[in-house]
Design an enzyme around this catalytic site. Structure first.
Site, PDB file in Angstrom:
ATOM      1  N   ASN A 169       0.886  -1.226   0.207  1.00 34.82           N
ATOM      2  CA  ASN A 169      -0.033   0.037  -0.057  1.00 34.82           C
ATOM      3  C   ASN A 169       0.922   1.263   0.037  1.00 34.82           C
ATOM      4  O   ASN A 169       2.104   1.048  -0.302  1.00 34.82           O
ATOM      5  CB  ASN A 169      -1.106  -0.154   1.051  1.00 34.82           C
ATOM      6  CG  ASN A 169      -0.217  -0.021   2.590  1.00 34.82           C
ATOM      7  OD1 ASN A 169       0.734   0.511   2.633  1.00 34.82           O
ATOM      8  ND2 ASN A 169      -0.961  -0.595   3.610  1.00 34.82           N
ATOM      9  N   ARG A 170       0.414   2.493   0.021  1.00 37.86           N
ATOM     10  CA  ARG A 170       1.060   3.458   0.045  1.00 37.86           C
ATOM     11  C   ARG A 170       1.984   3.758   1.181  1.00 37.86           C
ATOM     12  O   ARG A 170       3.278   3.989   0.723  1.00 37.86           O
ATOM     13  CB  ARG A 170       0.112   4.923   0.003  1.00 37.86           C
ATOM     14  CG  ARG A 170      -0.537   5.023  -1.252  1.00 37.86           C
ATOM     15  CD  ARG A 170      -1.549   6.263  -1.335  1.00 37.86           C
ATOM     16  NE  ARG A 170      -2.521   6.154  -0.314  1.00 37.86           N
ATOM     17  CZ  ARG A 170      -3.711   7.055  -0.581  1.00 37.86           C
ATOM     18  NH1 ARG A 170      -3.835   7.702  -1.432  1.00 37.86           N
ATOM     19  NH2 ARG A 170      -4.556   6.837   0.542  1.00 37.86           N
ATOM     20  N   ASP A 171       1.641   3.304   2.380  1.00 35.53           N
ATOM     21  CA  ASP A 171       2.597   3.709   3.526  1.00 35.53           C
ATOM     22  C   ASP A 171       3.660   2.606   3.487  1.00 35.53           C
ATOM     23  O   ASP A 171       4.972   2.956   3.608  1.00 35.53           O
ATOM     24  CB  ASP A 171       1.869   3.558   4.562  1.00 35.53           C
ATOM     25  CG  ASP A 171       0.930   4.587   5.116  1.00 35.53           C
ATOM     26  OD1 ASP A 171       0.955   5.632   4.374  1.00 35.53           O
ATOM     27  OD2 ASP A 171       0.047   4.398   5.951  1.00 35.53           O
ATOM     28  N   GLU A 172       3.404   1.347   2.650  1.00 36.87           N
ATOM     29  CA  GLU A 172       4.466   0.490   2.820  1.00 36.87           C
ATOM     30  C   GLU A 172       5.481   0.676   1.848  1.00 36.87           C
ATOM     31  O   GLU A 172       6.696   0.640   1.784  1.00 36.87           O
ATOM     32  CB  GLU A 172       3.669  -0.969   2.503  1.00 36.87           C
ATOM     33  CG  GLU A 172       3.125  -1.361   3.766  1.00 36.87           C
ATOM     34  CD  GLU A 172       2.001  -2.505   3.359  1.00 36.87           C
ATOM     35  OE1 GLU A 172       1.512  -3.261   4.201  1.00 36.87           O
ATOM     36  OE2 GLU A 172       1.787  -2.870   2.193  1.00 36.87           O
ATOM     37  N   ASP A 214      -5.864  -8.062   2.074  1.00 41.74           N
ATOM     38  CA  ASP A 214      -6.019  -9.573   1.898  1.00 41.74           C
ATOM     39  C   ASP A 214      -7.021  -9.854   0.701  1.00 41.74           C
ATOM     40  O   ASP A 214      -6.690 -11.084  -0.085  1.00 41.74           O
ATOM     41  CB  ASP A 214      -6.694 -10.127   3.164  1.00 41.74           C
ATOM     42  CG  ASP A 214      -5.941  -9.960   4.544  1.00 41.74           C
ATOM     43  OD1 ASP A 214      -4.569  -9.817   4.123  1.00 41.74           O
ATOM     44  OD2 ASP A 214      -6.228  -9.978   5.592  1.00 41.74           O
TER      45      ASP A 214
END
Length: 496
Positions: free
Chosen positions: A198-201, A267
């Site tokens: 995701n964006r944060d990751e 998921d």
């Protein structure tokens, strides 16, 4: 379409959770402290983490072998019981270790509002003997799988040693590995086919900002260099961006939905992509379908799944866009989505100024040539150049509204050139349809469509009908009134 997919076998390996939900209502604040008092109504438990990935894949129709680590405790028993309704999920790969605590996340909700989350976990390094059992179970699952999913929540099951063994075993058997990551760098995933941050990751892994599409593309390129595979960035309300190993970018637009809970959405995405790929579909198609699945699951409360029927209905609704008049660029995106769903794209064109039975017969015959019908309309300026200053009788928006209202028509585009050739080049239909009054060599764009394996279809239409004839008839003066015949023996106008 997805209802026709023959889903395969998936190995899901990673961190297992038990997600518990305590629900009720709040009507007062505690006199003991400034906290809400919940009147409990229900207490439920569902599989989470890698187990939720397995459950989502099984809901779509896959056979799944689940591999992970549980404790010898009550939460492990409840997790097994929660997975029992899914007989296509194999549980022989669950490794039990008395030194491990089955991770449990308890969410307390009033209505749809989460008040607090309570985590029960004791994450410690997995001992060598237990790690070896997990690797053995993973290899057994991979040996039978069409796709492997590594669900990494950084809880210790997917150690670097375990990941290295999984990648080596899968690569040797040419089985693609998809990773849902939770690491500060993606280098441990070398050998993976796809990673889905995701964006944060992605920001954590690359240190780069993600304000624009260009920012996302740059960061995805850096991330891809860390492990050598494809990168799919899930961007919440901005949809998804796929960067392939050949440098191609694909943006999947966000689906409009009411968001209740994003828990488990990642998921669902990874499970859907794995499922679609296991059915022999390409990655681009999998991303489009996963984007739809994500929009459905965030509209549900808590950790949830999307069924095959739900997803099929949503995909059908999304790609219909009946009668929509859109610019060519947007039409190209819609057509690409249709094509990724396996649709055969049909194209016809005309002025369609005053719609008559000849037009209707052409459109009906065209619709029978494939799955999705695009009608391209000459703009008002284009009609004037072709038909003269007195035409069109109806402006382009009126004509588009009428044509778009026909149930056989899926999309309407307006072109300003004298011919639809540029529109055909942009949309690359599978079939161009014209009336049988044409010869194949006269069909504009026919040679182009046939150059990539498409076809030209000449269909029978109702003869003797034309807009020009209708306009000419309307412009004829009305016939003079016929005087009534006189009645014998009377003067004209007298009463007999």
């Amino acid at each position: 379409m997805i209802e026709d997919f023959d889903f395969g076998r998936i190995a899901v390996i990673g961190d297992l959770f038990l997600d518990c939900y305590i629900t009720g209502s709040v009507s007062r604040i505690s006199p003991e402290a400034p906290v809400p008092v919940l009147l409990r109504a229900a207490h439920s438990a569902v599989p989470g983490g890698a187990a939720n990935v397995a459950m989502n894949a099984a809901a779509l129709g896959c056979r799944v072998e689940l591999v992970g680590l549980v404790g010898c405790d009550g939460s492990a028993e409840r997790l097994r019981a929660a997975l029992a309704p899914y007989p296509t999920i194999g549980l022989s790969g669950l490794v039990a270790d008395p030194a491990w605590t089955t991770i449990t996340k308890t969410r307390v909700l009033s209505g749809r509002q989460q008040i607090v989350r309570i985590d029960d976990e004791r994450v410690e390094p997995v001992v060598a003997s237990t790690r070896a059992r997990v690797i053995d179970a993973a290899c057994v699952a991979i040996a039978q799988a069409d796709v492997v999913v590594c669900s990494d929540y950084a809880k210790g099951v997917l150690s670097e040693e375990t990941l290295e063994a999984i990648m080596a075993f899968a690569v040797a058997r040419n089985v693609p590995v998809i990773v849902d990551p939770k690491r500060k760098t993606f280098s441990a995933y070398r050998g993976a086919w796809l990673v889905t941050p995701n964006r944060d990751e992605l920001t954590t892994a690359t240190g780069l900002p993600l304000r624009t599409d260009d920012d996302v593309a740059r960061a995805a390129t850096v991330a891809a260099g860390q492990f050598g595979g494809n990168v799919l960035v899930t961007r919440s309300e901005e949809g998804m961006t796929l960067l392939r190993t050949d440098g191609r970018l694909q943006h999947a637009r966000v689906r409009k939905s009411e968001v209740y809970d994003v828990c488990g959405a990642g998921d669902t995405v990874v499970a859907t992509i794995a499922s679609v790929v296991s059915a022999g579909q390409d990655l681009g198609t999998a991303v489009v379908i996963a984007n739809s699945a994500a929009s459905l699951v965030v509209g549900k409360l808590g950790t949830a799944t999307v069924s095959r029927d739900e997803l099929s209905a949503a995909l059908t609704a999304e790609i219909r866009e009946d009668g929509a008049t859109v610019p060519t660029d947007r039409a190209r995106e819609i057509v690409e989505e249709w094509r990724q769903h396996g649709a055969r794209i049909v194209f016809t064109n005309g002025c369609f100024d005053l719609v008559h039975p000849g037009h209707i017969s052409l459109i009906r015959a065209a619709a029978r040539q494939g799955d999705k019908l695009i009608v391209a309309l000459n703009s008002d300026a284009s009609v004037r150049r072709l038909k003269g200053e007195s035409r069109p009788v109806q402006d382009e928006q009126a004509r588009a509204t009428v044509i778009g209202a026909l149930r056989d028509v899926d999309l309407v585009v307006i072109f300003d050139e004298d011919t639809p050739l540029e529109t055909i080049r942009a949309l690359r239909p599978d079939v161009i349809v014209k009336g049988a009054d044409y010869q194949e060599h006269q069909v504009v764009g026919g040679d182009f469509v046939k150059s990539y394996g498409g076809a030209v279809a000449l269909v029978d239409i109702v003869s003797g009908r034309s807009t020009s004839a209708l306009v000419g008839k309307m412009r004829q003066p009305a016939p003079s009134a016929v005087e009534p015949a006189s009645v014998p023996g009377t003067a004209r106008g007298s009463v007999p």
